[in-house]
Design a protein around this motif. Structure first.
Motif, PDB file in Angstrom:
ATOM      1  N   UNK A   1       0.738  -1.196   0.145  1.00  0.00           N
ATOM      2  CA  UNK A   1      -0.081   0.046  -0.058  1.00  0.00           C
ATOM      3  C   UNK A   1       0.628   1.259  -0.091  1.00  0.00           C
ATOM      4  N   UNK A   2       2.004   1.158  -0.087  1.00  0.00           N
ATOM      5  CA  UNK A   2       2.787   2.391  -0.271  1.00  0.00           C
ATOM      6  C   UNK A   2       2.804   3.079  -1.693  1.00  0.00           C
ATOM      7  N   UNK A   3       2.517   4.609  -1.560  1.00  0.00           N
ATOM      8  CA  UNK A   3       2.242   5.280  -2.596  1.00  0.00           C
ATOM      9  C   UNK A   3       3.360   6.102  -3.248  1.00  0.00           C
ATOM     10  N   UNK A   4       4.212   6.572  -2.072  1.00  0.00           N
ATOM     11  CA  UNK A   4       5.356   7.386  -2.171  1.00  0.00           C
ATOM     12  C   UNK A   4       6.636   7.352  -1.216  1.00  0.00           C
ATOM     13  N   UNK A   5       7.492   7.848  -1.698  1.00  0.00           N
ATOM     14  CA  UNK A   5       8.876   7.543  -0.986  1.00  0.00           C
ATOM     15  C   UNK A   5       8.679   8.219   0.403  1.00  0.00           C
ATOM     16  N   UNK A   6       7.956   9.383   0.653  1.00  0.00           N
ATOM     17  CA  UNK A   6       7.644  10.008   1.890  1.00  0.00           C
ATOM     18  C   UNK A   6       7.211   8.868   2.920  1.00  0.00           C
ATOM     19  N   UNK A   7       6.422   8.054   2.575  1.00  0.00           N
ATOM     20  CA  UNK A   7       5.773   7.141   3.278  1.00  0.00           C
ATOM     21  C   UNK A   7       6.623   6.242   3.851  1.00  0.00           C
ATOM     22  N   UNK A   8       7.554   5.583   3.071  1.00  0.00           N
ATOM     23  CA  UNK A   8       9.009   4.904   3.395  1.00  0.00           C
ATOM     24  C   UNK A   8       9.496   5.407   4.408  1.00  0.00           C
ATOM     25  N   UNK A   9       9.795   6.870   4.148  1.00  0.00           N
ATOM     26  CA  UNK A   9      10.883   7.500   4.945  1.00  0.00           C
ATOM     27  C   UNK A   9      10.275   7.640   6.431  1.00  0.00           C
ATOM     28  N   UNK A  10       8.919   7.908   6.420  1.00  0.00           N
ATOM     29  CA  UNK A  10       8.516   8.343   7.768  1.00  0.00           C
ATOM     30  C   UNK A  10       7.703   7.299   8.694  1.00  0.00           C
ATOM     31  N   UNK A  11       7.681   6.118   7.917  1.00  0.00           N
ATOM     32  CA  UNK A  11       7.054   5.064   8.748  1.00  0.00           C
ATOM     33  C   UNK A  11       8.224   4.428   9.697  1.00  0.00           C
ATOM     34  N   UNK A  12       7.841   3.827  10.909  1.00  0.00           N
ATOM     35  CA  UNK A  12       8.779   3.516  11.822  1.00  0.00           C
ATOM     36  C   UNK A  12       9.388   2.138  11.221  1.00  0.00           C
ATOM     37  N   UNK A  13      10.613   1.847  11.464  1.00  0.00           N
ATOM     38  CA  UNK A  13      11.381   0.717  10.844  1.00  0.00           C
ATOM     39  C   UNK A  13      10.480  -0.710  11.258  1.00  0.00           C
ATOM     40  N   UNK A  14      10.217  -0.689  12.690  1.00  0.00           N
ATOM     41  CA  UNK A  14       9.414  -2.023  13.094  1.00  0.00           C
ATOM     42  C   UNK A  14       8.395  -2.352  12.111  1.00  0.00           C
ATOM     43  N   UNK A  15       7.686  -1.329  11.882  1.00  0.00           N
ATOM     44  CA  UNK A  15       6.498  -1.582  10.953  1.00  0.00           C
ATOM     45  C   UNK A  15       6.934  -2.183   9.300  1.00  0.00           C
ATOM     46  N   UNK A  16       8.143  -1.689   8.790  1.00  0.00           N
ATOM     47  CA  UNK A  16       8.816  -2.387   7.760  1.00  0.00           C
ATOM     48  C   UNK A  16       9.139  -3.798   7.968  1.00  0.00           C
ATOM     49  N   UNK A  17       9.538  -3.962   9.077  1.00  0.00           N
ATOM     50  CA  UNK A  17      10.239  -5.391   9.277  1.00  0.00           C
ATOM     51  C   UNK A  17       8.967  -6.251   9.372  1.00  0.00           C
TER      52      UNK A  17
END
Length: 530
Positions: free
Chosen positions: A385-401
């Protein structure tokens, strides 16, 4: 003598005329009598002089006509025709006081041909005015009613209708296509407006108005008349097709079935009145998606996507249902849009699938280019559901993992690359903003992003004053990609104007000159010593 007798008023005939006119025009007899009194007054002034204040009275029981000249009691007489001195007034009436009106009887007069014609014109005009006022008062509260009448005449396609106690007009564009009327035809129509105009009240009728069909159903369906079933919305393409949405307040009654009637008798009666106009009766629903799906009947809908902010909906239909959903010349979707109040975009399943694939490919390529990752990682980001680079930059790393296939090392690297990308883009935008001359105080407004500041600069909005001079709708037009609401745009404009009020003068506190306080104290001490 014979001439005088021929031109004098027959008292009983006068009352008979008043009764006849009042009955024919449906107005009060007293109104006709008042018109006659005014006519007689005007005729009498032509004989005794227009400078005199002459009044006439007609006895409604006997028909006797009495004429008076009215004089006001004053101290100093300036106009003999309308005023009388106190002394002369007391001779006529001992109780006369200043400001009183004395009525001086005048002898009965015979009306000549000219005076009689003048009186007739006054009576005709006053009666016509009274009739117009009666018509307006009678029909002003009937807006929204269905009336029946006879066609009086047809002029250039406009139909004049005799309603019995008034005349109405149905303009050419308010008549159904291919529908023609002739003098003497019966017509049923909807009263949509009543206006008071110089030529009298104008009553406007329509056979194309959406509410005309709703009223016809109210006459044919007892449940609608009794408010058990409500007509919630109507959309018409007059003479061709219509849609009507109904809701039942009684769960035991089917609103669609009640409107259709036994073997379609009820709806058929309405169809016949509307010259064969096809009518789709659909159940109303408080849920917009359900209501819109119902409104597109008889087409089948596979999927809907709503945008409530812009009241727009995308409807996906099977490929073989596209022409049915759109209708002939877009009629079906147009009526459904009018009925529901939503803008409707129709796609086939194939078009929707192709568009989703293109959107997926475009976003994946964006992540590949900006984050320098392989196709698999980019696709995983899009799937999540990511639509922009900003969303990846500002989301906590824990959620990415938590994303399947991403460990801490991959998540951390993605986060770092996204932050670098955002910083580089912001630096580029900041440089462009300064190049365009957008001031720092404008850039300090929290609601504006670097990208927005660049767009403003490219549109010659470079200072707080430039932004403050814009109306909210102009700001929304400039920053259309930001999709601000009117309230949000208002808040930004007001924030830009805030400094205007900081410059208003405020009362300054008195400043004493150096040494002035000490001198004042010394003088006060001297006064005390003295």
């Amino acid at each position: 003598m014979a001439s005088e007798t021929a031109t004098s008023w027959n008292r009983m005939e006068l009352l008979q005329i008043a009764d006849s006119v009042a009955m024919e025009k449906s107005i009060e007899k007293s109104t006709v009598i008042e018109a006659m009194e005014e006519a007689i007054q005007k005729a009498a002034r032509s004989k005794y002089g227009y400078e005199n204040d002459i009044r006439a009275e007609i006895n409604e029981n006997t028909g006797e006509i009495r004429l008076f000249r009215c004089l006001e009691v004053v101290d100093l007489v300036e106009n003999d025709s309308t005023e009388v001195g106190m002394e002369a007034a007391r001779e006529r009436n001992p109780d006369a006081q200043l400001g009183d009106i004395l009525a001086e009887p005048l002898p009965p007069m015979a009306f000549g041909r000219v005076a009689a014609q003048t009186a007739k014109q006054v009576i005709v005009q006053k009666v016509r005015d009274a009739e117009r006022e009666r018509q307006y008062e009678e029909y002003k509260d009937r807006i929204g009613d269905v009336v029946n009448g006879l066609v009086k005449r047809v002029e250039y396609g406009n139909v004049a209708v005799d309603l019995g106690r008034a005349e109405a007009v149905a303009r050419r564009d308010e008549i159904l296509p291919r529908e023609s009327f002739h003098q003497g035809d019966r017509i049923r129509a909807y009263v949509y407006d009543v206006r008071r105009e110089l030529r009298g009240p104008q009553i406007f009728l329509s056979r194309t108005h959406p509410q005309f069909m709703a009223r016809l159903f109210g006459q044919e369906v007892p449940e609608i008349y009794d408010s058990i079933i409500e007509v919630k919305a109507v959309a018409r393409d007059p003479g061709s097709r219509a849609k009507i949405a109904v809701l039942s307040n009684d769960t035991s009654i089917d609103p669609v079935g009640a409107c259709v009637g036994m073997r379609g008798s009820r709806v058929q009666a309405v169809v016949n009145e509307l010259q064969g106009e096809k009518i789709d009766i659909i159940p109303w629903s408080p849920d917009p998606a359900t209501f819109i799906v119902n409104g597109l009947a008889p087409a089948e809908v596979a999927k809907v996507v709503l945008d409530e902010d812009s009241r727009r909906i995308e409807v996906v239909v099977p490929d073989d249902q596209l022409s049915l959903a759109i209708g002939r010349r877009g009629q079906n979707v147009r009526l459904a849009s009018q009925l529901t109040g939503w803008d409707i975009d129709i796609l086939t399943e194939a078009e929707e699938s192709e568009r989703r694939q293109e959107e997926f490919r475009r976003r994946s390529q964006m992540f590949i280019d900006l984050l320098d990752v392989d196709e698999m990682i980019a696709q995983l980001l899009v799937i999540e559901g990511f639509t922009s680079v900003e969303e990846v930059a500002y989301i906590p790393i824990e959620e990415l993992t938590e994303i399947e296939g991403f460990d801490e090392e991959v998540a951390g690297e993605l986060h770092r690359r996204a932050e670098v990308c955002v910083e580089e883009e912001n630096a580029r935008l900041e440089a462009r903003r300064r190049e365009l001359g957008v001031t720092d105080d404008l850039a300090a407004l929290d609601a504006l992003t670097p990208a927005m500041l660049v767009v403003l600069g490219e549109n010659d909005v470079r200072t707080l004053n430039d932004l403050g001079d814009l109306a909210s709708d102009e700001l929304m037009e400039v920053l259309r990609d930001a999709e601000f609401t009117p309230d949000e745009a208002d808040a930004i404009v007001m924030a830009a104007r805030a400094h205007w009020f900081d410059d208003e003068e405020t009362p300054a506190e008195p400043v004493e000159e150096p040494g002035k306080t000490q001198v004042s104290e010394e003088l006060a001490l001297e006064d005390m010593a003295g």
